[in-house]
Scaffold this motif. Structure first.
Motif, PDB file in Angstrom:
ATOM      1  N   LEU A   1      44.008  46.029  32.416  1.00  0.00           N
ATOM      2  CA  LEU A   1      44.981  45.175  31.728  1.00  0.00           C
ATOM      3  C   LEU A   1      46.059  44.682  32.689  1.00  0.00           C
ATOM      4  O   LEU A   1      46.493  43.529  32.627  1.00  0.00           O
ATOM      5  CB  LEU A   1      45.646  45.940  30.580  1.00  0.00           C
ATOM      6  N   GLY A   2      46.514  45.560  33.577  1.00  0.00           N
ATOM      7  CA  GLY A   2      47.491  45.129  34.572  1.00  0.00           C
ATOM      8  C   GLY A   2      46.934  44.031  35.463  1.00  0.00           C
ATOM      9  O   GLY A   2      47.637  43.076  35.802  1.00  0.00           O
ATOM     10  N   MET A   3      45.665  44.168  35.836  1.00  0.00           N
ATOM     11  CA  MET A   3      45.017  43.136  36.636  1.00  0.00           C
ATOM     12  C   MET A   3      44.908  41.836  35.856  1.00  0.00           C
ATOM     13  O   MET A   3      45.098  40.731  36.387  1.00  0.00           O
ATOM     14  CB  MET A   3      43.628  43.622  37.063  1.00  0.00           C
ATOM     15  N   LEU A   4      44.611  41.954  34.554  1.00  0.00           N
ATOM     16  CA  LEU A   4      44.525  40.766  33.703  1.00  0.00           C
ATOM     17  C   LEU A   4      45.872  40.052  33.629  1.00  0.00           C
ATOM     18  O   LEU A   4      45.940  38.816  33.695  1.00  0.00           O
ATOM     19  CB  LEU A   4      44.048  41.173  32.308  1.00  0.00           C
ATOM     20  N   VAL A   5      46.956  40.820  33.491  1.00  0.00           N
ATOM     21  CA  VAL A   5      48.295  40.215  33.464  1.00  0.00           C
ATOM     22  C   VAL A   5      48.542  39.423  34.740  1.00  0.00           C
ATOM     23  O   VAL A   5      49.050  38.298  34.708  1.00  0.00           O
ATOM     24  CB  VAL A   5      49.370  41.309  33.266  1.00  0.00           C
ATOM     25  N   GLN A   6      48.161  39.995  35.867  1.00  0.00           N
ATOM     26  CA  GLN A   6      48.340  39.288  37.131  1.00  0.00           C
ATOM     27  C   GLN A   6      47.497  38.026  37.187  1.00  0.00           C
ATOM     28  O   GLN A   6      47.962  36.954  37.601  1.00  0.00           O
ATOM     29  CB  GLN A   6      47.974  40.202  38.300  1.00  0.00           C
TER      30      GLN A   6
END
Length: 253
Positions: A192-197
């Protein structure tokens, strides 16, 4: 990792809370007696061997009482209401909030496959990888196992750290068919953090600063070890046989 980044978005947000003033009693209201609260907290700290605590009592939109207890580190520095503490996996709520903001902005669909936003995302099972949706990451129902992103805390904390964690998932088999069960995994929230980025075009930490902390006036909340240390970060502890042992932060700078 550059000084403003974190090794993974679910672990290292350093949160103290909103910087808001005491809310005193209004006209005709008696000032509450907080002495019993102090006595209770101090007694529980002694019985549980808790080194330090920060307390906020809130009624509605007013903060009635702010108090620090005990010590923030082994020097004896006292805890204050503004002392940042490591919150570990409570950070997952911040990551989920960031993802849901992108949903509300129309940039992410909850039931879309993760590969729509991170084309290279995959587990060792290509078919399962294509079925994992954003909602499954948030709900912890993707089947992503805990291990790969849990054992790499000591990686250098550079600008590509989140991506490196997520790319590790290509080496592991899912625990179950996506959406068929529940399993808590840091890998869901690393992804999810990667998706936010990927969707926002900003680093995870910059996004959280601008879209979460700043609107809420959370001036003593941080996304880097260095920032938190400058703001008086409290020592973290691990419990061994009922005793708190000071623990170094789980990443290198």
């Amino acid at each position: 990792m550059h000084a403003r980044a974190v090794a993974a978005p679910w672990l290292y947000l350093l949160l103290a809370g909103m910087n808001i003033l005491h809310g005193g009693g209004g006209a005709g209201q008696e000032t509450p007696d907080f002495a019993p609260i102090d006595a209770y907290v101090e007694a529980r700290m002694r019985s549980a061997r808790i080194p330090g605590v920060a307390l906020a009592i809130v009624r509605g939109d007013r903060v009635l009482y702010l108090k620090g207890y005990g010590r923030a580190d082994q020097s004896g520095r006292p805890v204050t209401p503004e002392t940042p503490f490591i919150i570990g996996s409570i950070t997952k709520s911040m990551t989920a909030l960031a993802a849901m903001q992108l949903v509300e902005d129309g940039l992410v669909a909850l039931d879309a496959p993760v590969q729509r936003y991170i084309p290279w995302f995959r587990l060792a099972d290509p078919a399962a990888s294509a079925q994992i949706t954003v909602r499954m990451l948030i709900d912890q129902t993707s089947g992503i196992p805990q291990g790969p992103t849990f054992v790499t805390w000591n990686w250098p904390n550079d600008a590509d750290a989140i991506e490196r964690h997520v790319r590790l998932l290509a080496e592991v088999q899912p625990l179950f068919a996506p959406g068929s069960s529940f399993a808590y995994s840091n890998g869901n929230y690393a992804t999810l953090g990667m998706l936010v980025q990927a969707v926002s075009g900003r680093s995870y930490e910059d996004y959280v600063r601008e879209r979460v902390f700043r609107p809420l006036d959370m001036r003593h909340s941080h996304v880097s070890q260095e920032e938190a240390e400058r703001d008086g970060l409290a020592t973290g502890y691990r419990w061994w046989f009922g005793y708190p042992i000071p623990a170094a932060l789980p990443f290198n700078r």
